[in-house]
Scaffold this motif. Structure first.
Motif, short mmCIF file in Angstrom:
data_model
loop_
_atom_site.label_atom_id
_atom_site.label_comp_id
_atom_site.label_asym_id
_atom_site.label_seq_id
_atom_site.Cartn_x
_atom_site.Cartn_y
_atom_site.Cartn_z
N ALA A 125 29.67 46.04 33.18
CA ALA A 125 31.05 46.16 33.66
C ALA A 125 31.08 46.62 35.12
N VAL A 126 30.18 47.52 35.48
CA VAL A 126 30.11 47.98 36.87
C VAL A 126 29.73 46.82 37.78
N ARG A 127 28.82 45.97 37.35
CA ARG A 127 28.45 44.81 38.18
C ARG A 127 29.64 43.88 38.38
N ARG A 128 30.41 43.67 37.32
CA ARG A 128 31.59 42.81 37.44
C ARG A 128 32.62 43.44 38.38
N PHE A 129 32.81 44.74 38.29
CA PHE A 129 33.73 45.44 39.19
C PHE A 129 33.31 45.22 40.65
N ARG A 130 32.02 45.36 40.91
CA ARG A 130 31.55 45.21 42.28
C ARG A 130 31.69 43.78 42.78
N ARG A 131 31.50 42.81 41.89
CA ARG A 131 31.68 41.41 42.31
C ARG A 131 33.14 41.12 42.63
N LEU A 132 34.03 41.67 41.83
CA LEU A 132 35.45 41.46 42.09
C LEU A 132 35.86 42.16 43.39
N ALA A 133 35.38 43.37 43.60
CA ALA A 133 35.68 44.09 44.84
C ALA A 133 35.16 43.32 46.05
N ALA A 134 33.98 42.71 45.92
CA ALA A 134 33.42 41.93 47.02
C ALA A 134 34.23 40.67 47.28
N ALA A 135 34.80 40.09 46.21
CA ALA A 135 35.61 38.88 46.36
C ALA A 135 36.97 39.17 46.98
N LEU A 136 37.41 40.43 46.89
CA LEU A 136 38.72 40.82 47.42
C LEU A 136 38.55 42.00 48.37
N PRO A 137 37.88 41.81 49.50
CA PRO A 137 37.65 42.92 50.42
C PRO A 137 38.96 43.51 50.91
N GLY A 138 39.03 44.84 50.93
CA GLY A 138 40.26 45.50 51.37
C GLY A 138 41.28 45.70 50.28
N GLY A 170 39.21 35.06 45.10
CA GLY A 170 39.38 35.83 46.32
C GLY A 170 39.80 34.98 47.49
N ALA A 171 39.19 33.80 47.62
CA ALA A 171 39.52 32.90 48.73
C ALA A 171 40.95 32.41 48.62
N ALA A 172 41.40 32.05 47.42
CA ALA A 172 42.76 31.55 47.23
C ALA A 172 43.79 32.65 47.51
N ILE A 173 43.51 33.86 47.07
CA ILE A 173 44.43 34.97 47.31
C ILE A 173 44.49 35.32 48.79
N GLU A 174 43.35 35.31 49.46
CA GLU A 174 43.33 35.59 50.90
C GLU A 174 44.16 34.56 51.66
N THR A 175 44.04 33.29 51.30
CA THR A 175 44.83 32.24 51.95
C THR A 175 46.31 32.46 51.73
N ALA A 176 46.70 32.81 50.50
CA ALA A 176 48.11 33.04 50.19
C ALA A 176 48.66 34.25 50.95
N LEU A 177 47.87 35.30 51.06
CA LEU A 177 48.31 36.48 51.81
C LEU A 177 48.49 36.16 53.28
N ARG A 178 47.58 35.39 53.86
CA ARG A 178 47.70 35.02 55.27
C ARG A 178 48.95 34.19 55.52
N ARG A 179 49.24 33.29 54.60
CA ARG A 179 50.41 32.42 54.77
C ARG A 179 51.72 33.19 54.67
N SER A 180 51.78 34.18 53.79
CA SER A 180 53.03 34.86 53.51
C SER A 180 53.23 36.13 54.33
N PHE A 181 52.13 36.74 54.75
CA PHE A 181 52.22 37.97 55.54
C PHE A 181 51.48 37.74 56.86
N ASP A 182 50.86 38.77 57.35
CA ASP A 182 50.05 38.70 58.58
C ASP A 182 50.83 38.15 59.76
N ARG A 183 52.05 38.62 59.95
CA ARG A 183 52.80 38.25 61.14
C ARG A 183 53.50 39.50 61.69
#
Length: 400
Positions: A48-61, A253-266
């Motif tokens: 479970a710890v390994r999975r947590f770390r992989r998810l954290a790495a996929a969603l930096p920040g 992570g990549a799909a969420i990052e793209t969605a966040l950039r499109r909707s925020f980051d201005r």
């Protein structure tokens, strides 16, 4: 090896027995000749710890808050706390379980949108400061029970693309969320942002795009009225390796990052602090249910395989065949055929898979072992105590 009774709700289970060494057992295979009585959940906190770390790495920040409801075993919570994970809690029992393993109450989010007044007050007294609501009534209740708390408003999603949609019981529309958060501000609460959940075992990484865009509209409109939101709760939904496979966490992570950039980051709408509430994607692959065949029968042209684990003894998510586990057996290697897979209780609803039969070895017989994989989440926590005279699902800690 530590054997514990799996709880029907999130209380910390009490140990029943240990082996001579008192150490976790090693994960076996379906041919394991161990005398352990089935059924039980083999749980590997290290996995479970390994999975947590992989998810954290996929969603930096993005802060990762493990959903305690998925599996509240203290060894699991302790391992995640040590690894730096935060927690999503649904009530005081889960708050206490997290605090007992050293979690900081500031790292907890109470995500249950409809809760008892005394439960809200108790969670606040224990140090929880961030709560989720989805209606004016719950905002009023929170203001009266936990005054001054930070609050997120949950918006509804379609749940499309998920194996277990969560689209009816909780969530309001984006326009309603604006009203709820404005009311919260007037009640002395501190509006923090928006939360949502795209459905459990979400297969489509693009499912986050639409609710992120809706959340951004709420952020923008409230900013125009002097209410500045700073937090976006992206919910759970990240998959485990169930039947049908799953895309890697990096794709989400990549799909969420793209969605966040499109909707925020201005300039007029900076990106908020983000958090996620994974349950299945952290605990699911860290566990497997080991069961035994009780009987194999022919009913007309249909083969029925009965296990000593069923819907009411850990496998509740097989209701309507929503969640389909990968299965292996001690008889693997020969020809297979379709069968209905059923549980041990006298309840007629205790059938795991019938609409879509499972392919199991034709040689499968009474006493053979059957392993349901990626079953570390939502098994022990929904195992009903004493249902039809059957004990709740036990947990065996393993290395993994």
């Amino acid at each position: 090896m530590t054997l514990l009774a799996g709880p029907a709700s999130p209380p910390v289970p009490a140990p029943l027995r240990r082996d001579v060494a008192g150490a976790p057992a090693r994960a076996g295979d379906p041919t394991d000749a161990s005398p352990r009585a089935t059924p039980y959940l083999e749980l590997a906190p290290a996995a479970a710890v390994r999975r947590f770390r992989r998810l954290a790495a996929a969603l930096p920040g993005t802060a990762v808050h493990y959903a305690v409801k998925a599996n509240p075993h203290p060894a699991l919570l302790g391992a995640l706390t040590t690894a730096g994970c935060r927690f999503d809690v649904a009530g005081p029992t889960e708050v206490r379980a997290c605090l007992a393993v050293g979690a900081d109450p500031a790292d907890l989010v109470h995500s249950n949108p409809v809760a008892r007044r005394d439960a809200l007050a108790e969670c606040a007294a224990l140090g929880v400061g961030l709560f989720v609501v989805d209606s004016p009534e719950e905002a009023i209740k929170l203001a009266e029970s936990a005054p001054g708390s930070r609050v997120l408003c949950r918006i509804v999603t379609s749940g499309s693309g998920s194996d277990w949609p969560l689209s009816r019981k909780y969530g309001c529309s984006a326009p309603q969320a604006i009203e709820v958060l404005a009311l919260a501000a007037g009640l002395g609460l501190r509006p923090a942002g928006i939360s949502f959940h795209v459905g459990s075992q979400q297969r489509d990484p693009q499912a986050w795009a639409s609710p992120i865009a809706a959340a951004a509209r709420v952020f923008g409109l409230l900013r125009e009225h002097g209410i500045v939101l700073d937090t976006l709760d992206l919910g759970g939904g990240f998959p485990a390796h169930l039947e049908g496979g799953a895309l890697p966490l990096a794709a989400y992570g990549a799909a969420i990052e793209t969605a966040l950039r499109r909707s925020f980051d201005r300039a007029d709408l900076p990106r908020p602090h983000t958090l996620v509430e994974p349950g299945r994607s952290v605990a699911g692959d860290a566990g497997r249910v080991v069961a035994s065949v009780v009987g194999v029968l022919r009913r007309g042209d249909t083969r029925w395989v009965y296990l000593d684990a069923g819907v009411f003894t850990g496998m509740v998510e097989t209701l309507d065949e929503a969640i389909r586990y990968r299965i292996s057996t001690s008889a693997d290697g020969g020809p297979t055929g379709p069968c209905v897979l059923a549980g041990p209780t006298c309840d007629s609803a205790d059938v795991l898979y019938e609409k879509q039969p499972v392919q199991l070895p034709l040689a499968l017989a009474e006493g053979d072992r059957v392993v349901l994989r990626s079953a570390g989440a939502y098994t022990t926590c929904y195992s009903t105590v004493g249902f039809n005279g059957f004990a709740p699902l036990a947990t065996v800690l393993v290395d993994g």
